[in-house]
Design a protein around this motif. Structure first.
Motif, PDB file in Angstrom:
ATOM      1  N   ASP A 105      -8.998  -3.159  -1.266  1.00 39.71           N
ATOM      2  CA  ASP A 105      -8.463  -4.200  -1.242  1.00 39.71           C
ATOM      3  C   ASP A 105      -8.062  -4.065   0.068  1.00 39.71           C
ATOM      4  N   GLU A 106      -7.945  -4.555   1.067  1.00 44.26           N
ATOM      5  CA  GLU A 106      -7.892  -3.743   2.264  1.00 44.26           C
ATOM      6  C   GLU A 106      -6.268  -4.325   3.315  1.00 44.26           C
ATOM      7  N   LYS A 107      -6.143  -5.305   2.132  1.00 47.23           N
ATOM      8  CA  LYS A 107      -3.719  -5.301   2.385  1.00 47.23           C
ATOM      9  C   LYS A 107      -3.655  -5.364   1.676  1.00 47.23           C
ATOM     10  N   LEU A 108      -3.938  -4.443   0.783  1.00 51.35           N
ATOM     11  CA  LEU A 108      -3.347  -3.081  -0.496  1.00 51.35           C
ATOM     12  C   LEU A 108      -3.318  -2.202   0.325  1.00 51.35           C
ATOM     13  N   ALA A 109      -4.101  -1.762   0.570  1.00 47.75           N
ATOM     14  CA  ALA A 109      -4.882  -0.325   1.131  1.00 47.75           C
ATOM     15  C   ALA A 109      -4.252  -0.086   2.421  1.00 47.75           C
ATOM     16  N   ASP A 110      -3.503  -0.906   3.157  1.00 49.26           N
ATOM     17  CA  ASP A 110      -3.557  -0.830   4.782  1.00 49.26           C
ATOM     18  C   ASP A 110      -1.524  -0.385   4.139  1.00 49.26           C
ATOM     19  N   ALA A 111      -0.709  -1.076   2.899  1.00 47.94           N
ATOM     20  CA  ALA A 111       0.515  -1.779   3.000  1.00 47.94           C
ATOM     21  C   ALA A 111       0.686   0.117   2.454  1.00 47.94           C
ATOM     22  N   VAL A 112      -0.444   0.517   1.631  1.00 53.28           N
ATOM     23  CA  VAL A 112       0.584   1.983   1.118  1.00 53.28           C
ATOM     24  C   VAL A 112      -0.721   3.130   2.404  1.00 53.28           C
ATOM     25  N   ASN A 113      -1.397   2.799   3.019  1.00 55.48           N
ATOM     26  CA  ASN A 113      -1.385   3.511   3.923  1.00 55.48           C
ATOM     27  C   ASN A 113      -0.054   3.783   4.775  1.00 55.48           C
ATOM     28  N   HIS A 114       0.641   2.624   5.619  1.00 60.08           N
ATOM     29  CA  HIS A 114       1.787   2.863   6.109  1.00 60.08           C
ATOM     30  C   HIS A 114       3.165   3.510   5.030  1.00 60.08           C
ATOM     31  N   LEU A 115       3.073   3.524   3.791  1.00 60.71           N
ATOM     32  CA  LEU A 115       3.764   3.827   3.416  1.00 60.71           C
ATOM     33  C   LEU A 115       3.918   5.316   3.428  1.00 60.71           C
TER      34      LEU A 115
END
Length: 135
Positions: free
Chosen positions: A41-51
């Motif tokens: 899940d790329e969008k979730l991975a990007d969001a978690v990465n940013h957080l």
């Protein structure tokens, strides 16, 4: 200019630069790892990465700010190097511990996901089979 202030400025510049470098490295390489942990899940991975990166900055820059003050006035150039080596060494250790803690937690999450995937059958059962007699 006071030598203590010079040491503070050098400490802040180097600490902030190291924090930014480690955060960028973790962000760039951690995104791939997070994508695997989160099952693609790329969008979730990007969001978690940013957080995670924001949290990393907050914790490390907060520590750098708290650790800024020194106990003694620096009298000579040797004192600058001694104070900087101690302060920067501690900052590097904290950065390393934060990095290892992040990797440990994410690896635990990844392993749990792999175990869950292995426990599910690849296809749903289509019929029921009675147990063999005598078994």
């Amino acid at each position: 200019m006071d030598r203590t202030v010079i040491a503070y400025v050098i400490y802040l510049v180097v600490s902030i630069a190291l924090t930014a470098w480690v955060a960028r490295t973790l962000s760039r390489n951690g995104r791939i790892f997070l994508s695997d942990v989160l099952h693609g899940d790329e969008k979730l991975a990007d969001a978690v990465n940013h957080l995670l990166v924001v949290g990393f900055y907050l914790v490390n820059l907060g520590f750098v700010a708290l650790y800024l003050s020194g106990d003694a006035t620096i009298e000579d150039t040797r004192g600058i190097f001694e104070a900087l080596s101690t302060k920067l060494g501690v900052v590097l250790l904290v950065l390393g511990v934060m990095h290892l803690a992040n990797v440990y937690v994410l690896n635990r999450i990844r392993r749990r996901g792999v175990m869950e995937r292995e426990q599910r059958p690849p296809v749903t059962p289509q019929e029921w089979v009675a147990p063999a007699a005598g078994a």
